[in-house]
Design a protein around this motif. Structure first.
Motif, mmCIF file in Angstrom:
data_model
loop_
_atom_site.group_PDB
_atom_site.id
_atom_site.type_symbol
_atom_site.label_atom_id
_atom_site.label_comp_id
_atom_site.label_asym_id
_atom_site.label_seq_id
_atom_site.Cartn_x
_atom_site.Cartn_y
_atom_site.Cartn_z
ATOM 1 N N LEU A 196 0.655 -1.164 0.009
ATOM 2 C CA LEU A 196 -0.059 -0.015 -0.054
ATOM 3 C C LEU A 196 0.816 1.352 -0.058
ATOM 4 C CD1 LEU A 196 -2.873 -0.916 2.605
ATOM 5 C CD2 LEU A 196 -3.078 -0.301 -0.044
ATOM 6 N N MET A 197 2.088 1.177 0.665
ATOM 7 C CA MET A 197 2.765 2.304 0.725
ATOM 8 C C MET A 197 3.493 2.549 -0.609
ATOM 9 S SD MET A 197 4.298 2.034 4.682
ATOM 10 C CE MET A 197 5.812 2.576 4.230
ATOM 11 N N LYS A 198 3.927 1.564 -1.255
ATOM 12 C CA LYS A 198 4.435 1.625 -2.536
ATOM 13 C C LYS A 198 3.239 2.425 -3.426
ATOM 14 C CE LYS A 198 7.564 -2.029 -2.339
ATOM 15 N NZ LYS A 198 7.707 -3.463 -2.749
ATOM 16 N N VAL A 199 1.992 2.075 -3.441
ATOM 17 C CA VAL A 199 1.079 2.519 -4.468
ATOM 18 C C VAL A 199 0.831 3.770 -4.224
ATOM 19 C CG1 VAL A 199 -1.377 2.243 -4.917
ATOM 20 C CG2 VAL A 199 -0.243 0.070 -4.744
ATOM 21 N N VAL A 200 0.742 4.326 -2.658
ATOM 22 C CA VAL A 200 0.304 5.774 -2.520
ATOM 23 C C VAL A 200 1.583 6.452 -2.871
ATOM 24 C CG1 VAL A 200 -0.124 7.038 -0.252
ATOM 25 C CG2 VAL A 200 -1.243 5.017 -0.453
ATOM 26 N N ASN A 201 2.793 6.117 -2.735
ATOM 27 C CA ASN A 201 3.751 6.776 -2.931
ATOM 28 C C ASN A 201 4.367 6.852 -4.484
ATOM 29 O OD1 ASN A 201 4.274 7.950 -0.497
ATOM 30 N ND2 ASN A 201 5.227 6.221 0.077
ATOM 31 N N SER A 202 3.754 5.997 -5.204
ATOM 32 C CA SER A 202 4.216 5.889 -6.844
ATOM 33 C C SER A 202 3.998 7.184 -7.458
ATOM 34 C CB SER A 202 3.100 4.873 -7.370
ATOM 35 O OG SER A 202 1.828 5.405 -7.398
ATOM 36 N N GLU A 203 3.288 8.222 -7.147
ATOM 37 C CA GLU A 203 3.358 9.250 -8.049
ATOM 38 C C GLU A 203 4.415 10.514 -7.482
ATOM 39 O OE1 GLU A 203 -0.761 10.941 -8.641
ATOM 40 O OE2 GLU A 203 -1.275 8.877 -9.416
ATOM 41 N N VAL A 204 5.119 10.210 -6.510
ATOM 42 C CA VAL A 204 5.946 11.080 -5.737
ATOM 43 C C VAL A 204 7.176 10.926 -6.626
ATOM 44 C CG1 VAL A 204 7.530 11.525 -3.984
ATOM 45 C CG2 VAL A 204 5.200 10.724 -3.325
ATOM 46 N N GLU A 205 7.646 12.362 -7.353
ATOM 47 C CA GLU A 205 8.693 12.369 -7.906
ATOM 48 C C GLU A 205 9.987 12.297 -7.184
ATOM 49 O OE1 GLU A 205 8.806 15.570 -10.423
ATOM 50 O OE2 GLU A 205 6.568 15.732 -10.756
ATOM 51 N N GLU A 206 11.131 11.884 -7.916
ATOM 52 C CA GLU A 206 12.403 11.490 -7.244
ATOM 53 C C GLU A 206 12.938 12.897 -6.516
ATOM 54 O OE1 GLU A 206 16.813 10.253 -8.579
ATOM 55 O OE2 GLU A 206 15.056 9.332 -9.320
ATOM 56 N N GLY A 207 13.254 12.484 -5.248
ATOM 57 C CA GLY A 207 13.969 13.758 -4.506
ATOM 58 C C GLY A 207 12.693 14.462 -3.745
ATOM 59 N N GLU A 208 11.412 14.020 -3.838
ATOM 60 C CA GLU A 208 10.359 14.679 -3.102
ATOM 61 C C GLU A 208 10.344 13.823 -1.891
ATOM 62 O OE1 GLU A 208 6.988 15.401 -5.104
ATOM 63 O OE2 GLU A 208 7.544 16.818 -6.633
#
Length: 77
Positions: free
Chosen positions: A9-21
């Motif tokens: 679930l954490m991977k799915v939720v964080n999937s749209e976070v750009e690198e460095g954010e």
């Protein structure tokens, strides 16, 4: 046991976070709080974005998170 797992679930939720954010969620607690908040919304009468099929509101909320149908926003946003 929760399916999918907290890590999934954490991977799915964080999937749209750009690198460095900073990640949207970085703990199990954040996932649990988001799912429980969404479950309370469903109990209060909001429409579910997935088929309920007799599932409990918390299971529906987890399915919505897993299918990226609900977004978790940072408190700062």
């Amino acid at each position: 046991m929760l399916h999918p797992s907290y890590a999934d679930l954490m991977k799915v939720v964080n999937s749209e976070v750009e690198e460095g954010e900073a990640p949207v969620v970085n703990s199990r607690y954040s996932i649990v709080m988001a799912a429980s908040k969404r479950a309370r919304q469903i109990i209060a009468g909001e429409d579910a974005y997935v088929e309920e099929d007799g599932k409990k509101p918390l299971s529906v909320a987890v399915d919505e998170l897993n299918n990226s149908m609900v977004k978790i926003l940072n408190e700062e946003a």
